[in-house]
Write a protein that holds these residues in place. Sequence first.
Motif, mmCIF file in Angstrom:
data_model
loop_
_atom_site.group_PDB
_atom_site.id
_atom_site.type_symbol
_atom_site.label_atom_id
_atom_site.label_comp_id
_atom_site.label_asym_id
_atom_site.label_seq_id
_atom_site.Cartn_x
_atom_site.Cartn_y
_atom_site.Cartn_z
ATOM 1 N N ALA A 13 2.386 5.010 0.364
ATOM 2 C CA ALA A 13 2.117 6.107 1.290
ATOM 3 C C ALA A 13 1.365 7.211 0.564
ATOM 4 O O ALA A 13 1.571 7.449 -0.630
ATOM 5 C CB ALA A 13 3.426 6.649 1.858
ATOM 6 N N VAL B 293 0.864 -1.180 0.000
ATOM 7 C CA VAL B 293 0.000 0.000 0.000
ATOM 8 C C VAL B 293 0.904 1.235 0.000
ATOM 9 O O VAL B 293 1.674 1.432 0.957
ATOM 10 C CB VAL B 293 -0.921 0.017 1.232
ATOM 11 N N GLY C 122 2.444 4.141 4.318
ATOM 12 C CA GLY C 122 2.136 2.961 3.523
ATOM 13 C C GLY C 122 2.823 1.737 4.105
ATOM 14 O O GLY C 122 3.535 1.820 5.113
#
Length: 471
Positions: free
Chosen positions: A82, A80, A141
């Motif tokens: 940031a 994922v 993230g």
Amino acid sequence: MEEIRPYQLEVKISPDKMEAIVILKTEESQPEKLSLTEDDVYQVLQEHGVKFGIQQSVVRELCAMPTKYIDARLPVAAGVPAVPGEDGKIEYPYLDVVEPDSGPKELADGRVDFYNLTNIPNVVKGQLLARKHPATAGVPGTSVTGETIAPKAGKDAILKPGKNVVINQERTMVYAAIDGQVSFTEKEKINVFPVYEVKGDVDFSVGNIEFVGTVVIRGNVLNGFRVKASGDIRVLGSVEGADLEANGSIEIKSGIVAQDKGSIIAGQNVKTSFIQNANVNAGNDVIVSQSIMFSTVRAGRQIVCNGAKGFIIGGVLQAGEKISARVFGNTSATPTVLEVGVKPELRTELAEITKQLQNLYENLRKTDQGLTVINQILQTSGDLPSDKRVMQVKLTNTRLVLEKEAKDLEARKKQVEAELVGESPAAIEVFNTMYPGIKMTFGKLVHFNKHEYGRTRFLVINGEVTNVTLV
């Protein structure tokens, strides 16, 4: 005894650790009989440090039909990213004022309002002028290896209080300290200035004006007079060959007809209907609704002449970012010089440095001549009279000073010349017609226009002046 698998699962992690892929390899003679379990896949991923973002559906598909994915690069995990923080911003509540970095407003009927770019609003003591919205830190993230990825924080906005305002302890709010009018001055400082109003012309009945605040003139400014303000200057009539200087902006409703006399100097913007035979200098933008003719106009950012007529003929125009107009030049090919890409003050500084160096070199030449004469006297007589000895010391000291000044100026000249070289996003835009006779300069690149162009943008691409059609 450890079981020997009839296949190999290679795991590759991207350099930014935001993706993991698996590659199924086998030497099995009958690959259709190949089988692997989800536990096997998870175990291999764990051995390679893949802990986050594993896509269960992909693992399930791989185990269900392994022969389909032999030697294929199969993305199996995704991190994922940031989320960067948002930049801070300054809000100007209750003020009908264009923010310092904004441009002309588009009206409801599609026309562009170039004159009312900046109003000078009245405020009362204690009124909120500016509110700071802080930057945000962003959202972290996670990589496929489970590591936290730090976000890039937003850039903080800075409130810049000027004169006659107060700022709260947290430095998030700016309030008016007096009744007056808002003005932005150098480096976008927000000020409130008192107002000096002239109900008619600036003539012999009024005289020159120098005021620590904003000056509003409801008539004209006549030849030879001077108006200087630390805030803004608003002239509801016209300006002749006069000197106007404001730390803020200058608005002249009925235009400038200077007859090559006087000057208009603004720390922020200059806005008027036309400029003729004048010298105009603005720290930010020069916004003209009708025409610029045979004038010297300099702007730190843009010169805009895009009104209904919007033509520029003759003179020298310099802008740091862009010059735009509906029409450049005329059918007579009147020479017109357009310079963009560097701050106009750099060109002015370079010309001044060159002139100073010429004077220094001439003074050095005269100093050396004087020292040569004194040395000849010394060689002839073996000694110097007291007055010549004093002169020798003075000339020697003068030469040292001149050499030091010349060395400093030569160094600065190289710096300025370096800034004048290179590409920049600067542009010249014509929205109707550009006639021959236009000299365009981008930094140190010079282009002479020998053709007629329609809707065109001129800019530098790969070290060359290039033209592209405006959509």
